[in-house]
Write an enzyme that holds these catalytic residues in place. Structure first.
Site, PDB file in Angstrom:
ATOM      1  CB  ALA A 154      38.337  42.725  41.945  1.00 50.17           C
TER       2      ALA A 154
ATOM      3  N   PRO B  10      35.682  37.088  40.895  1.00 57.46           N
ATOM      4  CG  PRO B  10      34.240  35.736  39.641  1.00 57.46           C
ATOM      5  CD  PRO B  10      34.332  36.482  40.939  1.00 57.46           C
TER       6      PRO B  10
ATOM      7  N   GLY C 114      33.810  39.844  37.296  1.00 54.88           N
ATOM      8  CA  GLY C 114      32.620  40.222  36.526  1.00 54.88           C
ATOM      9  C   GLY C 114      32.269  41.685  36.658  1.00 54.88           C
TER      10      GLY C 114
ATOM     11  CB  CYS D 253      25.262  38.204  46.216  1.00 54.40           C
ATOM     12  SG  CYS D 253      26.540  37.134  46.909  1.00 54.40           S
TER      13      CYS D 253
END
Length: 453
Positions: A265, A267, A269, A386
């Site tokens: 999880a 940082p 966001g 990502c």
């Protein structure tokens, strides 16, 4: 750091640390800007110089090479030459004489007359020969794209293999364009329209404020100022987050009252986005392997006035030891190569190696296999990264589905995606791959997996 440092001195300091110590440019830049006390204009210039030099690093080195009599340069001298060539080659608005004079003065300040003379000679020689400097015309596609758009050969080769020559070149081109700022409005405090009006009123006409096409909570902001320093941010009206990243929580589609796991999880966001979509009702377990990052999740929850997130220090592969088959939704935003965020972290191009991907895929497979055990029948698991490599994305998910008959990809993913995505991408497989040039956002992979029994 001396408070009277110039933008170029700050840039040289940061670039030298990145080159010599393999430090992260964004962290070094943030620290340097705090200490240097630059004006906003100079801080923006330093930021442009640092990121621009790193973005175009191997092209700059190719330009420099014929004009150097030796490769045995101190790191700061090499960084000073790179910084100066970046300005000469890519920044039309900076006068040539100012670039050379500033470089020579910096060389005198940090070194001695001999180094200043070397810097002066190299730069003036490049200027005299600038019109004759041309990229070779006999390069193959990999070498040509790598040189023209400053990417490592292995990455270009991989992008061509996965997406074809045209798409690969577009990815590399867009990776060198500075990203705009995007924010995610906290709907528990304010509407998107209200937030847009406030930003326009306070930051003025120079700032472009547009609704995001990728998220109903998203706003694109192009202009001056650091939004993280505003009172709106401190008061929890929004979170700074890329638009591709915002899509992930929408695909999870959590409802108020659900029991949700965010297994990697920090940082926080995406975790806080899940809580906002749940209208702060239900419960989220936010786990992370790194203990020092747990505090970041807790700080974000407090800032946004949320209270349904419970943090847990745990390796995602071992969470099954603490829970059974209890979660309605699971978000698995796994550790990855990060190649989709090169626009924001240009050093990634140069510090990542092809061998890293093989190591990461082992971890990703292990996490997905173990965490999937915690999903209820009828529940939804979202696997996201990502990055843009098929090994970390489509192949991981495809292999998992083949090996687990009680799971399938959700072909109804289109129902939780915005119109812009559905018009651009084929969602019929239950997964999407966003490339940076599609929407001027980060490269992201998102898949939606159903547990059917």
């Amino acid at each position: 750091m001396n408070k009277k440092w110039t933008a170029r001195e700050v840039s040289l300091e940061v670039l030298t640390k990145v080159d010599k110590e393999k430090a992260y440019s964004n962290l070094q830049l943030n620290q340097a800007l705090k200490e240097a006390n630059l004006s906003r204009v100079d801080a923006n210039f330093a930021t442009e110089l640092i990121y621009g030099t790193i973005q175009h690093l191997n092209t700059i080195d190719w330009i420099l090479q014929p004009f150097l009599k030796t490769n045995k340069l101190e790191s700061w001298v090499r960084s000073l030459l790179r910084l100066s060539v970046y300005q000469l080659w890519y920044l039309d608005r900076v006068p040539v004489h100012a670039i050379v004079n500033e470089a020579v003065n910096l060389a005198k300040k940090k070194g001695h007359k001999g180094i200043a003379s070397l810097v002066n000679g190299v730069l003036r020689n490049i200027i005299r020969n600038k019109d004759q400097i041309r990229f070779p015309t006999d390069l193959n596609d990999v070498k040509r794209i790598a040189l023209e758009h400053s990417h490592p050969d292995w990455l270009v080769e991989r992008l061509i293999r996965d997406y074809g020559i045209e798409e690969a070149e577009e990815v590399c081109r867009s990776n060198n364009i500075a990203p705009h700022t995007s924010i995610r409005v906290n709907p528990l405090k304010i509407t998107r329209d209200e937030m847009m009006e406030k930003i326009k009123e306070e930051l003025g006409e120079d700032t472009e404020v547009l609704p995001s096409p990728l998220s109903e909570q998203g706003i694109r902001v192009k202009g001056r100022g650091n939004l993280a320093l505003t009172h709106w941010y401190k008061d929890g009206y929004f979170t700074i987050q890329d638009e591709s990243s915002m899509l992930v929580a929408h695909v999870v589609d959590p409802k108020p009252g659900m029991f949700v796991l965010d297994a990697a999880a920090a940082p926080g966001g995406k975790t806080t986005h899940l809580a906002e979509l749940m209208q702060n009702q239900g419960k989220i377990i936010a786990a992370d392997l790194h203990k020092h990052k747990i505090k970041l999740i807790e700080e974000q929850q407090e800032r946004l006035d949320l209270h349904i997130i419970e943090t847990l220090h745990s390796d995602a592969r071992k969470i099954k030891e603490q829970f059974g088959q209890v979660f309605d939704r699971i978000l698995l935003d796994v550790p990855c190569s990060g190649l989709g965020v090169i626009r924001r972290k240009p050093d990634l191009k140069w510090v990542k190696a092809e061998t890293d991907i093989e190591e990461l895929t082992k971890i990703q497979k292990d996490i997905l296999k173990n965490v999937s055990l915690l999903l209820k029948p009828g529940g939804i698991l979202v696997y996201s990264t990502c990055t843009m490599t098929t090994e970390e994305n489509q192949k991981i998910v495809g292999e998992f589905i083949k090996q687990h008959s009680d799971f399938r990809l959700d072909q109804q993913i289109a129902n939780v995606l915005p119109k812009a995505i559905n018009e651009k991408l084929d969602t019929r497989q239950g997964m999407i791959q966003i490339l940076p040039h599609y929407f001027d956002s980060d490269g992201f992979f998102i898949s939606r997996i159903l547990r059917i029994k």
